[in-house]
Scaffold this active site. Structure first.
Site, short mmCIF file in Angstrom:
data_model
loop_
_atom_site.label_atom_id
_atom_site.label_comp_id
_atom_site.label_asym_id
_atom_site.label_seq_id
_atom_site.Cartn_x
_atom_site.Cartn_y
_atom_site.Cartn_z
N GLU A 377 45.99 16.66 -37.72
CA GLU A 377 47.10 16.31 -37.72
C GLU A 377 48.54 16.60 -37.52
O GLU A 377 49.36 16.34 -36.60
CB GLU A 377 47.17 14.46 -38.68
CG GLU A 377 48.55 14.00 -38.62
CD GLU A 377 48.74 12.56 -38.06
OE1 GLU A 377 47.64 12.55 -36.89
OE2 GLU A 377 49.23 11.96 -37.60
N THR A 502 54.80 4.81 -23.41
CA THR A 502 54.44 5.77 -23.93
C THR A 502 53.27 5.62 -24.09
O THR A 502 52.02 6.35 -25.31
CB THR A 502 55.28 6.18 -25.00
OG1 THR A 502 54.73 7.27 -25.38
CG2 THR A 502 55.66 4.96 -25.97
#
Ligand SMILES: *[C@@H]1O[C@H](CO)[C@@H](O)[C@H](O)[C@H]1NC(C)=O
Ligand SMILES: *[C@@H]1O[C@H](CO)[C@@H](O)[C@H](O)[C@H]1NC(C)=O
Ligand SMILES: *[C@@H]1O[C@H](CO)[C@@H](O)[C@H](O)[C@H]1NC(C)=O
Ligand SMILES: *[C@@H]1O[C@H](CO)[C@@H](O)[C@H](O)[C@H]1NC(C)=O
Ligand SMILES: *[C@@H]1O[C@H](CO)[C@@H](O)[C@H](O)[C@H]1NC(C)=O
Length: 512
Positions: A377, A502
């Site tokens: 992440e 997106t």
């Protein structure tokens, strides 16, 4: 995709070394090329099978709630209890031609009451997932995939429900500047939070303009273009520390920026992404958006390019606070390579394409370095901040892990897709297939797929018991399309006929 979570922004910008479980193996696993790459049709079918498994678990245990909790066979409602996974899955079911699932979703969408929720509503998340999903479904089903709908009334309902949703949300723009609030409370037509963000303001215009162009109601475009005008002409000047690169915190009272920190990271990301996508959507109306994208990209190449000391062959992008650089990046930021490639192709600029391919390579390296073959992440490469227990890992891979979660994010797969479509180089299909196999091997659990705690321990270090809606919308769509046959919605042709929002929902570009 580009999205934000407060935790991610804080983690990234404070550069704290957070939540990294111990026992990071110091020997690098040999991830990467497997000898036996099956034929493209088999790879595409394996992704379809995965989509059907995830959908079946969701449909049995969670539908019409927002998300499946696959370990406990429960559900959650993090997106207003309108069935986020169902709406987000529609455009992927369509491009995969899964007619039964398409019609399960189409039968459901007309029943949603978008005016009613007791939970807080994110204008941004609701726009990219729900509005984006329905508009994309409408573009496909009133166009090239019309044969997949059993009930034409349901197709018309996609547009009616898009109008309902936009009308329910539109009070967000009723501020002194026209910059909206992001977090809304429908029960009292209120909002929470005093400021808004660059990504959350700058990632509305594609969906709302498309809705105006389909419906003929110009208000949706006008609202979002007005908000965007403050991002195209930012003030004060100090909020633009490099030409085209902006701060992230905006005051809806004045439309002025309150900071000068940013990058291609969560909280900023899809503002930049949409500058070039608006130009693709309609070059005649959005040339000024293209100019701002070019400015941002040129500044990025000049000022944010960073090669980790032990791996000068890799390229990462730094973040900034003013002109102070921070050597931290994120899985979220890995859409950047794909966006540079897309813009480079559209503008006929090979330098941008080649630079984007370098960024894609850097993100691929964050995958193949870990024990699971999946990237973290948050990662850093500041030589002064290498955690002692990651020194050897950093030496070999060029980065260290600050947050080892993987929550089924799509950005690396997304950039593999753009890289393949631009170059035709089968290497990117191999990378995508390897990543897909590793994600499948690590996140498959119970009735679906789940986020994991630590990409750098074998097996992923435990499950979060949460299957994000963007698993359907994005990871599985990009994983599929990179192996799928030609279609008008595949990107990277001579003239792009479709542009992806997106959340990876394809929209037909403006026909005008
Ligand atoms: C509104 O939503 C709540 C849950 O958020 C639900 O309990 C209620 O029945 C809904 N009301 C209507 C009119 O749909
Ligand atoms: C078609 O969908 C509409 C809702 O959009 C529904 O009212 C109608 O009953 C459906 N027709 C059939 C034949 O299922
Ligand atoms: C157009 O959209 C706006 C914004 O939601 C809405 O207030 C208005 O009623 C719509 N106009 C028409 C003619 O539907
Ligand atoms: C990392 O590389 C540096 C420079 O080559 C070396 O001095 C150091 O011992 C290495 N550390 C580890 C843990 O391998
Ligand atoms: C995905 O994972 C499941 C469960 O581990 C496995 O049965 C299946 O073969 C995997 N799919 C592929 C394409 O490897």
């Amino acid at each position: 995709m580009a999205r934000i979570t407060a935790a991610v922004i804080l983690t990234a910008l404070c550069s704290g070394i957070v939540a990294l479980p111990k026992n990071i193996p110091i020997d690098l696993k040999a991830h990467g090329k497997r000898a036996d790459l099956p034929p493209a049709e088999e790879r595409a079918q394996a992704v379809v099978d995965t989509f059907r498994t995830a959908w079946a678990g969701y449909y049995e245990y969670a539908f019409p709630n927002d998300e499946l909790k696959p370990v406990s066979n429960g559900f959650s409602n993090s997106r207003n209890n309108w069935g986020a996974s169902a709406v987000d899955a529609l455009s992927t079911a369509l491009v995969m031609r899964q007619k039964d699932i398409v019609n399960q979703i189409l039968d459901y969408i007309p029943t949603i009451n978008y005016y009613n929720t007791s939970t807080e509503v994110s204008l941004f998340e609701t726009t990219i997932r729900y509005l984006g999903g329905m508009i994309s479904g409408y573009d496909f089903l009133s166009g090239p995939l019309a044969d997949l709908a059993d009930n034409k009334t349901n197709v018309d309902a996609l547009l009616e429900q898009s109008i309902n949703l936009a009308n329910a949300l539109s009070y967000a723009f009723d501020t002194p500047s026209g910059v909206p609030y992001n977090i809304l409370t429908f029960t009292d037509r209120g909002n929470t939070g005093s400021t808004n963000g660059l990504a959350t303001v700058g990632t509305l215009v594609l969906e709302w303009v498309r809705l105006s162009d389909i419906t003929g109601n110009a208000t949706y475009a006008a609202l979002t273009e007005k908000a965007e005008s403050y991002l195209l002409n930012p003030s004060p000047a100090s909020s633009e520390p490099f030409p085209g690169l902006l701060g992230m915190d905006i005051d809806p009272q004045t439309g002025r920026f309150l900071d000068a920190r940013g990058g291609w990271v969560g909280g900023a990301d899809s503002f930049y992404e949409y500058l070039i996508k608006m130009y693709i959507y309609d070059p005649s109306r959005y040339a000024a958006y293209r100019d701002r994208w070019v400015l941002a990209v040129d500044s990025t190449i000049e000022h944010l390019t960073s090669h980790p000391a032990p791996r000068p062959d890799l390229t990462f992008l730094t973040q900034y606070n003013g002109q102070t650089l921070d050597l931290v990046s994120e899985h979220l930021a890995c859409f950047d390579g794909g966006n540079f490639i897309l813009g480079g192709q559209v503008l006929g600029n090979q330098e941008y394409v080649d630079y984007g391919l370098e960024l894609v390579n850097g993100c691929h390296e964050t995958y193949i370095a870990t024990a699971t073959g999946i990237g973290p992440e948050v990662f850093g490469w500041d030589p002064a901040r290498v955690p002692t227990d990651q020194a050897a890992f950093y030496n070999a891979s060029g980065f260290y892990i600050q947050n080892g979660n993987y929550i089924l994010r799509p950005e690396v797969m997304e950039s593999f897709y753009y890289a393949y479509r631009a170059t035709g180089d089968a290497k990117y299909q191999e990378w995508a297939w390897e990543a897909f196999l590793d994600i499948n091997a690590t996140t498959r659990v119970g009735s679906g797929y789940s986020g994991i705690n630590n990409v750098n321990v074998e097996g992923g270090g435990g499950f979060k018991d949460f299957q994000e809606s963007f698993w359907f919308a994005e990871v599985l769509k990009y994983s599929f399309l990179i192996h799928a046959s030609e279609a008008e919605w595949q990107v990277g042709g001579d003239a792009d006929e479709w542009v992806f929002n997106t959340e990876a929902h394809p929209f037909r570009v403006f026909e005008g």
